[in-house]
Design an enzyme around this catalytic site. Sequence first.
Site, short mmCIF file in Angstrom:
data_model
loop_
_atom_site.label_atom_id
_atom_site.label_comp_id
_atom_site.label_asym_id
_atom_site.label_seq_id
_atom_site.Cartn_x
_atom_site.Cartn_y
_atom_site.Cartn_z
N HIS A 122 -29.91 -42.69 -56.62
CA HIS A 122 -30.00 -43.68 -55.55
C HIS A 122 -28.87 -43.59 -54.51
O HIS A 122 -29.01 -44.13 -53.41
CB HIS A 122 -29.99 -45.10 -56.13
CG HIS A 122 -31.20 -45.44 -56.94
ND1 HIS A 122 -32.48 -45.32 -56.45
CD2 HIS A 122 -31.31 -45.89 -58.22
CE1 HIS A 122 -33.34 -45.69 -57.39
NE2 HIS A 122 -32.65 -46.04 -58.47
N ASP A 159 -38.20 -41.38 -63.22
CA ASP A 159 -37.58 -42.69 -63.37
C ASP A 159 -38.54 -43.76 -62.87
O ASP A 159 -39.38 -43.51 -61.99
CB ASP A 159 -36.30 -42.71 -62.53
CG ASP A 159 -35.35 -43.85 -62.85
OD1 ASP A 159 -34.35 -43.58 -63.54
OD2 ASP A 159 -35.59 -44.98 -62.39
N HIS A 217 -37.82 -46.18 -60.98
CA HIS A 217 -37.46 -46.49 -59.60
C HIS A 217 -37.63 -45.27 -58.70
O HIS A 217 -37.41 -44.14 -59.14
CB HIS A 217 -36.01 -46.98 -59.52
CG HIS A 217 -35.72 -48.20 -60.33
ND1 HIS A 217 -35.26 -48.12 -61.63
CD2 HIS A 217 -35.85 -49.51 -60.04
CE1 HIS A 217 -35.11 -49.36 -62.10
NE2 HIS A 217 -35.46 -50.22 -61.17
N ASP A 226 -36.38 -45.75 -67.92
CA ASP A 226 -36.61 -47.17 -67.67
C ASP A 226 -38.08 -47.48 -67.41
O ASP A 226 -38.43 -48.62 -67.10
CB ASP A 226 -35.73 -47.69 -66.53
CG ASP A 226 -35.60 -46.72 -65.38
OD1 ASP A 226 -36.33 -45.70 -65.36
OD2 ASP A 226 -34.77 -46.96 -64.48
#
Length: 389
Positions: free
Chosen positions: A128, A164, A166, A253
């Site tokens: 990120h 992931d 995200h 996640d």
Amino acid sequence: MSPAVVWDRALLGYDLGGDHPFNPVRLELTIRLATELGVLRDVELLVPTGAGDEELLRVHAPEYLAAVREAPLVGWDVGHGLGTSDNPVFSDMHDASALVVGSTLLAARKVAEGEARRAVNIAGGLHHAMRDQAAGFCVYNDCAVAISWLLDHGFDRIAYIDTDVHHGDGVQAAFYDDPRVLTISMHQHPFTLWPGTGYSAETGRGKADGTSVNVPLPPRTRDPGWLRAFNAVVPSLLADFEPQLLFTQCGVDSHEEDPLADLSLSVDGHRTIYATLRDLAETYAGGKWIAVGGGGYQLIRVVPRSWTHLIATVLDRDVDPATPLPPEWVATVGKAAPQAELPRTMTDDRDTGFKPWGDGEDDPVDVAVRDTRRAVFPLHGLDPDDPRD
């Protein structure tokens, strides 16, 4: 060429403190579990050094590096996304973050220099971080730095696949106008999860249009749906792009027990994903595969098992899902977290079988599949509505 495994306890120094969900204990428990299961038997763990400014400046601004160094001295008033609840300032923040980048660079170097065809670094995956901004628990973007380095050391077609939960926004941003890097992100739909980006229409810019690929999945997507969507999009694009190397961010996640998101994958789904990535690397990238960690916040029940499967897959030492958790590992965790309910084996006992896209049925993930294929496939000369492409 034995696969490379990068690890040193110094990587536990990337510690955002207190009750922050990005707890380095997940790394320690993973390495301990992999060790006690014999996955790391006779494997020389490669010890990284911190990345220097020359490498960090590949993707980060000079003023941002200065801010990261200064932050522990000035606290909350440093800006650049530092000092927030997501990205709190901690002592030795620059050195600890640079070490994470150095660990992924070490994995990249081993592959680029021909010493290994595969490499894994579970401490990496800070996808990120932006050019001048910390975001999503990530200070420096080790994925983007390593890919940039690889582009200067013998590679001009790299496929980055992000599993992931995200969106892999920082890596996408770093290469949004670079046709040498194909970024593919499988993530929970941005309507329902931070960072709110990663729509199917985000396809790249200029000559790179078509090299940013996003598959936004609905909440509660389970293993069969996730794998249906992945296989409907990814193999065809890899076949067209012909990457020289596969770089994968393997955040866990996406698991149904993760407290920060809403997909519903299992440890069995993760294991299947890793085996699929290994096969794709062999088929489309000459076997060259770099795998890094990422998110994952069910620290005891999920992350150690899933990432042990990742390490085992990279090493071709696949762990039988029915394997019991080692008694010593269970005892260690039990002492540290006596209230935790531990799983008994390396499986969640889930069926990961899926029906391939194009079977005429309307699965909940098919909206994402159709949107992504129609946004990207024509840019690669592929028919978005033909399941043979």
